[in-house]
Motif scaffolding. Structure first.
Motif, PDB file in Angstrom:
ATOM      1  N   UNK A   1       0.846  -1.201   0.000  1.00 13.08           N
ATOM      2  CA  UNK A   1       0.000   0.000   0.000  1.00 13.08           C
ATOM      3  C   UNK A   1       0.877   1.245   0.000  1.00 13.08           C
ATOM      4  N   UNK A   2       0.577   2.168  -0.884  1.00 14.77           N
ATOM      5  CA  UNK A   2       1.415   3.362  -0.999  1.00 14.77           C
ATOM      6  C   UNK A   2       1.304   4.251   0.230  1.00 14.77           C
ATOM      7  N   UNK A   3       0.235   4.083   0.986  1.00 11.85           N
ATOM      8  CA  UNK A   3       0.105   4.837   2.223  1.00 11.85           C
ATOM      9  C   UNK A   3       1.231   4.468   3.188  1.00 11.85           C
ATOM     10  N   UNK A   4       1.594   3.170   3.234  1.00 14.64           N
ATOM     11  CA  UNK A   4       2.669   2.735   4.119  1.00 14.64           C
ATOM     12  C   UNK A   4       4.012   3.302   3.667  1.00 14.64           C
ATOM     13  N   UNK A   5       4.198   3.411   2.355  1.00 12.83           N
ATOM     14  CA  UNK A   5       5.449   3.980   1.837  1.00 12.83           C
ATOM     15  C   UNK A   5       5.539   5.458   2.208  1.00 12.83           C
ATOM     16  N   UNK A   6       4.449   6.196   1.993  1.00 13.87           N
ATOM     17  CA  UNK A   6       4.488   7.643   2.202  1.00 13.87           C
ATOM     18  C   UNK A   6       4.495   8.020   3.681  1.00 13.87           C
ATOM     19  N   UNK A   7       4.141   7.081   4.554  1.00 19.94           N
ATOM     20  CA  UNK A   7       4.250   7.344   5.991  1.00 19.94           C
ATOM     21  C   UNK A   7       5.699   7.550   6.411  1.00 19.94           C
ATOM     22  N   UNK A   8       6.619   7.079   5.581  1.00 20.89           N
ATOM     23  CA  UNK A   8       8.042   7.218   5.905  1.00 20.89           C
ATOM     24  C   UNK A   8       8.525   8.652   5.713  1.00 20.89           C
TER      25      UNK A   8
END
Length: 1099
Positions: free
Chosen positions: A509-516
């Motif tokens: 999920x790109x949300x998990x990537x962008x949380x970084x």
């Protein structure tokens, strides 16, 4: 006679006197009206000054803004203001993303290795009996209460990590499409083979608890998914999902490719043949991705490009272009005689020129020939263009029952390293089209090149309930990408055949990537974004992949091929896009026109962009920081004990979507909210939690500094000093901390939704800061910004201002504080001020005196700095743009320079079109439609029906009914639009004028309300200027491109970075494996009849 004349003279005199009196009366009325039209500017100015003082006093009192600013002033000696270093930040975040994605790649590599080893030591068993868990059958009982075949008990438990779906984390299970026999020996052997993946799935998840779905897609058609789930068929009981159609499978199985689709539209292709041919084209198009290039040519005795604009070239096979081709293919009609030679020459020329000019994929090249027969002498074409190198593969699809030209069609494929298939029914299409992928994968398989691929962004529409999530998070962050890897047969005896076993993959999920890239570091208007090697967006706060079709949310046709230049449209030279696509590292500064509040409120900002590539992926990461306050943040320290005391206040919350502590690594931590996790970590109860120390430290400091406001607000309530209509006070800080007090109970509160979990626009989310915060920081600190809210008919007012800290000559935003009020309160205050009492001394006033907004002769408005009505006598006008309410005055204010128009653009819009187009719906056939289809075919072409029609194939196809179905409706299609925004120029403090409107003149006076973003507009109520001045609307207008410009835009090839690997050739490839057809025995009578009909059709 003389008496009669006298009588007439008297009558004329009377009439003359009446006319004269009437004219005098009108003249007197006009004089009176002229007197009433004079609105004294000085009176309006006095109202503005008084109302400004009351607004300022009320907002400051009930929000506590002065107290908060004082407390921040007190701590200035112990704080430090730092400038965010964008270059360091972008490197740190990209490194974090690289580590995360690297972990996913390792998981997939372990899966591929295990699957290949299992196959190596497995001997095919044609009589294998093996029961497995079929995801559609599990936990299903028959009428006697016994589990159905391939079902059985399969424990499922709701899991927060997997979108709260019921899953089994101890086991995977199998999904088989409806059109694949679930006990076929090939299927059973492959499923048995991959049982070993269960342990690898579980091991991967234990090593990396942030993993989501892991899977294996078999070349035989089944799909093994972990964790195991209950698969839900569609409303017709059909499972249409076939893993081999998914982009992750196709991209992993083949290298990039240039494809020319050649379709025969001669007279012999009429009826069901043409339907099958169109479906074959669409299926081929569905196997292409954005790293591929394509064109579609239809031929009879002449060559016709399906899209004339694409003549002689290849275009990128992104979603937008593929859908465009599908619409055009539906409009093809049969006629004439088939002449294959010219079309074949044209196809070779396109491919050869692309290769010579370095265009297209620069990898595989293929021609897809779709026909019911090839009768010409075409060998000379291949000798001229393709032999002896055979760089272009030719795949042939023979359509219909007739086998007369089968040998010719097969010869074409076999002598050009392609594959021949025979498609006699719609049900045959899917499996036969898939064969070309296996052929293109041979060089890669023989070489054992395990290229890892990453897909473009896509929506997971397969798993149930995911659509519900679209209302809770930013749209772009609900997309995902997949990492995938091919699985090969290692057996030596089949090496030259290049057997692809399938593809393993995992979703990210790109949300998990962008949380970084933590939100608090980016500031109120800052953001992070991710694009791929083609310049298409994976994640960006301005990406809007969904649109509303009636009440339903649907993905836009081009949702995953939105280019970075279409959201960062101020970058007219595409400097940012080009640098990022090339994988460069650097910075860029741009002056931009941004907007907030759903595009209604324009802002002028200066963004500094920082960007770099993500190694071992096709992705580039970018970050935008707003110059000024966006790059400055303050740091303060307090003891954990002091901070914890205030962090546990009942009025305090922190951003639930931000990551203060990582709760997703250890399953035992998933039950905690972010606030609970932070508190337990700070108390030492959960020392194993991974927490953001900088963010926690700032949150503790903010909790301590803002704590006095809780006591202040409570004191106001306890002393009953809150006026009715003042409903909520609130504050927010850059650390995501919020404090909220409800002055009014839920029963009496108008704005019941405001600042509740459902009110995403006004909360700190993973995607944005609250709207009131973003508006406040662009306003002068200490000066309140007021704006109306219209939430589905519920109307109220927000007042917000920013608070700052200063040290060593630098000033940083510390947060925003505000107040929410009802319209009743505002109206009560305003109408009390905006009227002069009857005993007013009017001796020095020129114009109407006493003046009152209560008067029916006057219209009075409060208008905010973007032109929206905050107060009016007519409640229905509140929240509307003032130009819609009174276009004449707004036009005058624009002419005077008091307001300025700002042009904004939307390159992701959806516009209504009135064109005919094929329905995109493809439901399974109902019996009614089956009967109607049978009758239509039987009566139109009985003999061809007997030869071509396959009832079983019809029933198992979900394409037949709508193949020719055309609808005339206002469909929404992607388009570009321009729309206006408006901004008040505060240097123009007042204005007054007369608008001539036919028989009347409309006077108006406009006065700035000091220390606010509002203006007071007072005008005549009864002079209608709508005929002379049209309404000024905010409606977007479609940008219409002339044909040549539109064509050039469609043909243009932007800068892109090709995938590094290409597998187009291997000397050991067995090109003799080029397909075949089962023998068919036709009756002589039927064959003769069909031949006769064909001959008649020709002449």
């Amino acid at each position: 006679m003389s008496g009669l004349q006298g009588y007439r003279m008297d009558s004329i005199n009377v009439l003359g006197m009446r006319t004269l009196l009437r004219l005098m009366g009108i003249f007197c009325l006009l004089i009176t009206a002229e007197a009433q039209m004079k609105i004294p500017p000085e009176t309006v100015q006095q109202w503005a000054l008084r109302f400004s003082a009351e607004l300022r006093e009320c907002a400051a009192k009930y929000s506590g803004s002065l107290l908060l600013q004082k407390k921040l002033k007190d701590v200035e000696p112990i704080i430090k203001i730092v400038e965010v270093d964008g270059q360091d930040l972008v490197k740190d975040y990209s490194d974090e993303i690289e580590r995360m994605l690297g972990s996913k790649m390792k998981s997939v590599m372990r899966l591929a290795e295990s699957a290949e080893d299992s196959d190596l030591y497995h001997e095919f068993n044609a009589t294998l009996k093996f029961d497995y868990y079929n995801s559609m059958m599990i936990n299903t009982a028959d009428e006697d209460g016994n589990y159905v075949d391939l079902g059985g008990e399969f424990p499922l438990e709701e899991n927060e990590h997997f979108n709260k779906l019921p899953v089994n984390t101890q086991m995977s299970n199998i999904q088989v499409p409806t059109n694949v026999y679930n006990k076929d020996p090939n299927i059973l052997n492959a499923i048995y083979n991959t049982e070993a993946l269960n342990d690898v799935f579980i091991g991967n998840f234990q090593k990396d608890p942030t993993l989501t779905w892991q899977y294996f897609g078999s070349s035989t058609g089944f799909f093994r998914i972990y964790p195991g789930i209950k698969w839900t068929p569609d409303s017709n009981g059909v499972v249409a999902f076939d893993c081999r159609n998914r982009n992750w499978y196709i991209q992993a199985a083949t290298s990039p490719k240039d494809i020319i689709i050649m379709v025969d539209i001669s007279g012999s292709m009429k009826g069901l043949k043409m339907t099958i041919a169109k479906h074959t084209i669409n299926t081929i198009l569905d196997t292409l991705g954005e790293n591929d290039f394509v064109n579609v040519i239809a031929y009879t005795d002449y060559v016709r490009y399906v899209e004339p604009c694409f003549r002689g070239t290849l275009v990128q096979a992104d979603l937008d272009n593929r859908e465009h081709f599908k619409v055009l293919v539906e409009e093809l009609h049969v006629k004439g005689e088939a002449k294959i030679k010219n079309a074949m020459k044209e196809s070779f020329k396109i491919l050869n020129e692309a290769r010579a000019n370095g265009q297209g994929s620069m990898c595989n090249q293929a021609i897809m020939l779709i026909t019911d027969g090839a009768m010409e002498d075409f060998q000379s074409v291949f000798e001229e263009f393709n032999w002896p190198e055979r760089r272009v593969r030719v795949f042939t699809y023979l359509i219909g029952r007739e086998m007369t030209f089968a040998q010719n069609t097969k010869w074409i494929a076999c002598n050009n390293k392609g594959y021949y298939t025979h498609i006699s029914t719609l049900a045959d299409v899917q499996e036969n089209v898939m064969e070309y992928l296996h052929v293109l994968s041979r060089p890669m398989v023989i070489n054992h090149d395990h290229d890892i691929i990453w897909t473009e962004a896509y929506m997971d529409t397969v798993l149930p309930n995911t659509e519900e999530l679209f209302t809770t998070k930013a749209q772009s962050l609900l997309l995902m990408t997949s990492v995938a890897m091919p699985v090969f047969s290692k057996k030596k005896e089949t090496l030259s055949h290049g057997i692809l076993l399938g593809v393993v993959g995992s979703d990210i999920p790109l949300m998990e990537v962008m949380k970084l890239a933590p939100r608090y570091m980016l500031g109120a208007h800052g953001y992070a974004f991710l694009i791929n090697n083609n310049g298409y967006i994976l994640s960006h706060p301005d990406l809007r992949p969904l649109y509303k079709d009636g009440k339903k949310l649907k993905p836009k046709p081009n949702y995953n091929s939105v280019d970075l230049s279409e959201v960062e449209w101020e970058d007219t030279d595409e400097l940012l896009r080009t640098a990022m696509v090339k994988g460069e590292t650097g910075t860029l500064s741009l002056n931009i026109r941004a907007s907030v509040d759903k595009g209604k409120r324009p802002l002028y900002l200066t963004n500094e962009y920082f960007y770099t590539n993500i190694d071992n992926t096709p992705f580039s990461f970018g970050m935008a920081l707003t110059k000024g306050h966006g790059k400055l943040m303050f740091m303060g320290n307090v003891s954990v004990e002091e901070g914890l005391h205030d962090l546990t206040s009942p009025d305090l919350t922190i951003a639930s979507e931000w990551t203060y502590c990582e709760t997703d690594i250890d399953p035992a931590h998933r039950k905690y909210s972010q606030l609970q996790a932070a508190i337990r970590y700070l108390l030492g109860k959960e020392p194993d939690l991974e927490c953001d120390e900088v963010l926690l430290s700032q949150t503790l400091f903010d909790a301590v500094v803002t704590a006095p406001l809780e006591a202040y607000w409570n004191t106001l309530m306890l002393n009953d000093r809150v006026e009715p209509g003042v409903e909520t006070a609130f504050l927010g800080t850059r650390s995501g901390l919020m404090r909220v007090v409800r002055y009014a109970g839920v029963e009496t509160r108008v704005a019941k939704k405001f600042l509740t979990p459902a009110d995403k626009d006004n909360l700190f989310t993973i995607d944005h800061f609250p709207l009131w915060y973003r508006l406040a920081v662009e306003n002068t600190p200490g000066k309140f910004y007021y704006y109306p809210v219209n939430d589905k008919g519920v109307k109220y007012i927000i007042a917000t201002t920013s608070v700052t800290v200063s040290t060593e000559g630098k000033t940083a935003m510390a947060g925003a504080v505000g107040l929410q009020m009802s319209l009743d309160w505002l109206e009560k205050r305003f109408w009390a001020i905006a009227k002069q009492p009857n005993d007013t001394d009017c001796s020095d006033i020129e114009g109407v005196c006493p003046l009152s907004c209560d008067s029916a002769d006057l219209s009075c408005y409060l208008v905010d700095n973007n032109g929206f009505v905050m107060l009016s006598k007519e409640r229905r006008e509140i929240g509307r743009f003032f130009g819609e309410v009174d276009g004449s005055i707004m036009a005058s204010l624009l002419k005077m320079g008091m307001f300025k128009k700002v042009s904004l653009f939307d390159y992701q819009a959806m516009c209504k079109t009135g064109h005919h187009h094929a329905s995109s719906a493809r439901p399974l056939l109902s019996p009614f439609y089956v009967i109607m289809a049978l009758m239509r075919w039987f009566f139109s072409n009985a003999l061809m029906f007997l030869l071509d029609f396959n009832l079983c194939g019809l029933w198992h196809s979900d394409y037949f009914v709508d193949a020719h179905k055309q609808k005339k409706l206002d469909a929404l299609q992607p388009c570009d639009t321009a729309y206006p925004g408006f901004m008040y120029d505060p240097s123009v403090r007042e204005a007054n004028s007369l608008n001539k409107c036919g028989r009347c003149q409309k006077m108006f006076v406009v006065q700035q309300i000091p220390d606010s973003n509002l203006v007071l507009v007072v005008t005549q109520a009864y002079c209608d200027c709508s005929r002379q001045y049209g309404a000024i609307l905010l409606e977007p207008k479609e940008i219409k491109y002339i044909a040549t410009v539109k064509c050039n835009r469609m043909r243009s090839q932007k800068v892109r970075r090709r995938p590094q690997s290409c597998h187009a050739y291997h000397p050991k490839e067995n090109a003799k494996d080029c397909g075949g057809a089962a023998a068919i025995s036709l009756s002589l009578s039927l064959f003769s009849a069909s031949l006769l009909i064909s001959l008649v059709a020709e002449f």
